[in-house]
Design an enzyme around this catalytic site. Sequence first.
Site, PDB file in Angstrom:
ATOM      1  N   TYR A  30      -2.378  -0.064  11.306  1.00 18.71           N
ATOM      2  CA  TYR A  30      -4.312  -0.163  11.149  1.00 18.71           C
ATOM      3  C   TYR A  30      -5.046   0.374  12.300  1.00 18.71           C
ATOM      4  O   TYR A  30      -4.462   1.631  12.846  1.00 18.71           O
ATOM      5  CB  TYR A  30      -4.378  -2.217  11.292  1.00 18.71           C
ATOM      6  CG  TYR A  30      -3.826  -2.794   9.987  1.00 18.71           C
ATOM      7  CD1 TYR A  30      -4.379  -1.918   9.074  1.00 18.71           C
ATOM      8  CD2 TYR A  30      -3.705  -4.332  10.273  1.00 18.71           C
ATOM      9  CE1 TYR A  30      -3.545  -2.898   7.217  1.00 18.71           C
ATOM     10  CE2 TYR A  30      -2.940  -4.263   8.867  1.00 18.71           C
ATOM     11  CZ  TYR A  30      -3.813  -3.818   7.974  1.00 18.71           C
ATOM     12  OH  TYR A  30      -2.423  -4.747   6.753  1.00 18.71           O
ATOM     13  N   LYS A  61       0.538  -1.544  -0.013  1.00 13.27           N
ATOM     14  CA  LYS A  61      -0.239   0.242  -0.064  1.00 13.27           C
ATOM     15  C   LYS A  61       0.779   1.452   0.180  1.00 13.27           C
ATOM     16  O   LYS A  61       0.622   2.046  -0.499  1.00 13.27           O
ATOM     17  CB  LYS A  61      -1.275  -0.315   1.021  1.00 13.27           C
ATOM     18  CG  LYS A  61      -2.132  -1.142   0.823  1.00 13.27           C
ATOM     19  CD  LYS A  61      -2.824  -1.324   2.786  1.00 13.27           C
ATOM     20  CE  LYS A  61      -4.248  -1.972   1.812  1.00 13.27           C
ATOM     21  NZ  LYS A  61      -4.757  -2.480   3.203  1.00 13.27           N
ATOM     22  N   VAL A 100      -0.509  -9.103   5.553  1.00 14.27           N
ATOM     23  CA  VAL A 100      -1.007 -10.481   6.041  1.00 14.27           C
ATOM     24  C   VAL A 100      -1.056 -11.678   6.298  1.00 14.27           C
ATOM     25  O   VAL A 100      -0.648 -12.301   6.400  1.00 14.27           O
ATOM     26  CB  VAL A 100      -2.472 -10.661   6.139  1.00 14.27           C
ATOM     27  CG1 VAL A 100      -3.688  -9.787   6.504  1.00 14.27           C
ATOM     28  CG2 VAL A 100      -3.161 -10.587   4.946  1.00 14.27           C
TER      29      VAL A 100
HETATM   30  N1  GLU Z   1      -4.530  -8.153   0.227  1.00  9.61           N
HETATM   31  C1  GLU Z   1      -5.343  -8.427   1.964  1.00  9.61           C
HETATM   32  C2  GLU Z   1      -6.276  -7.715   1.161  1.00  9.61           C
HETATM   33  O1  GLU Z   1      -7.185  -7.125   0.937  1.00  9.61           O
HETATM   34  C3  GLU Z   1      -4.344  -7.881   2.093  1.00  9.61           C
HETATM   35  C4  GLU Z   1      -4.609  -7.196   3.382  1.00  9.61           C
HETATM   36  C5  GLU Z   1      -3.624  -7.433   4.528  1.00  9.61           C
HETATM   37  O2  GLU Z   1      -2.390  -7.477   4.065  1.00  9.61           O
HETATM   38  O3  GLU Z   1      -3.291  -6.852   5.630  1.00  9.61           O
HETATM   39  O4  GLU Z   1      -7.459  -8.538   2.112  1.00  9.61           O
END
Ligand code: GLU
Length: 420
Positions: free
Chosen positions: A234, A67, A252
């Site tokens: 987060y 991101k 994740v």
């Molecule tokens: N590809 C995952 C999603 O969009 C990434 C989430 C993450 O790494 O926190 O759910």
Amino acid sequence: MRSPIPDYLTEVLDVCGGDGSGELAAYIPELAQADPDRFALALATVDGATYAVGDADVAFSIQSISKPFAYALALAEHGLDAVLEKVGVEPSGDAFNELSLEIGTGRPFNPMINAGALTVHALIDDETVRRGFSAFAGRDLELDEEVFTSELETADRNRAIAFMLRSHGIVEKDAQEVVEGYTRQCSLLVTVRDLALMAATLANGGVHPVSGERVVPREVTRQVMAVMATCGMYDAAGDWFTSVGIPAKSGVAGGLIGALPGQAGLATFSPRLDRHGNSVRGVQVFERLSHDMGMHLMEVPPPARSLVRGRTELPGGKTGHGWAYELQGSVNFVGMERVLRYLTEEPPTEAAVVLDLTRVHEVRDVGRRMLLEAVRRLVQDGHDVTLVDPEDMLEAFPDDHADGDLDAGDGIEVPVVRHR
Ligand code: GLU
């Protein structure tokens, strides 16, 4: 001598390795298959030294660590204002996959939650992502097809978010295509070494520490690291920033990066996650590194020594006797404020004034402007000013040999010499 740094990093892994708590991310079936015991740590300095210990060559999908880098590429392509129109910069305090959109504008709160990341992804194309991420890493990154297929099959929540964003006019592209592209972005394979270098590129103002390639403009990295600091972890962002104090982003699959501006990039990999979706052992490693290595951004360094080291009488300047002021340290706002105060409270009593920058190790833009303003005012007061700048900190020399002149404004040209 053998470097103590890898030994120290290995010791950190040993100390934090015992914690087997946390769960694998099960909502993406392929990630639930990962080996939960993998553990790795890497550090890359802004001048290109890398240290990696543990399972440092194991590749895993980048997931949400993508991101900040996608955000950087979107900022580089469209500029801050255009991106801000679509995605805000406020911490949402919600979980990563919460559908939190600003009331009124429909903008996602920030680019680190999925709603914001889907919007950012819609601003750039797949090729920009793949090429840009590879430039951040310094090598060609590949896709994990299994993770990609597995996540796409179960990406209903992200689809729902993308359709919602379209209904608000925030995303204009086809919602399914955006989710597919974003999922591909999350499925790029990286190692901790790659991630440490990607973070180090941010920490280095956008220039890759090893390849030397400028990946994004400097001002983009400031924006990205600021958003990482406030929104990167987060709904644990506040906890994180107070205890660790390093702009960071987790994913994740178990990756976690930190970018320490002007110093280094850090990365860990350990797949078991806490309830916020952050790697359990990764968080512990960062807490330890921040504490042991004094990496908390808010840790205030001891007050800098005075920028004016001293004043000596000149044996004979161009227009008679004068004063030489020897500056040292960092010519930043606070340093120059002291110089200005010194020159105001004890104005030079002779015509010739020499400002010697031999011992200066850094000149910030604001410091340079303040210095030139001091020079301009000294000249207006009737002084004959010369700057000594052997390392060309003021960037005054036209080539390696000749002395130069600096324009101090109002048509005032100040001679700059290389030697005292
Ligand atoms: N590809 C995952 C999603 O969009 C990434 C989430 C993450 O790494 O926190 O759910």
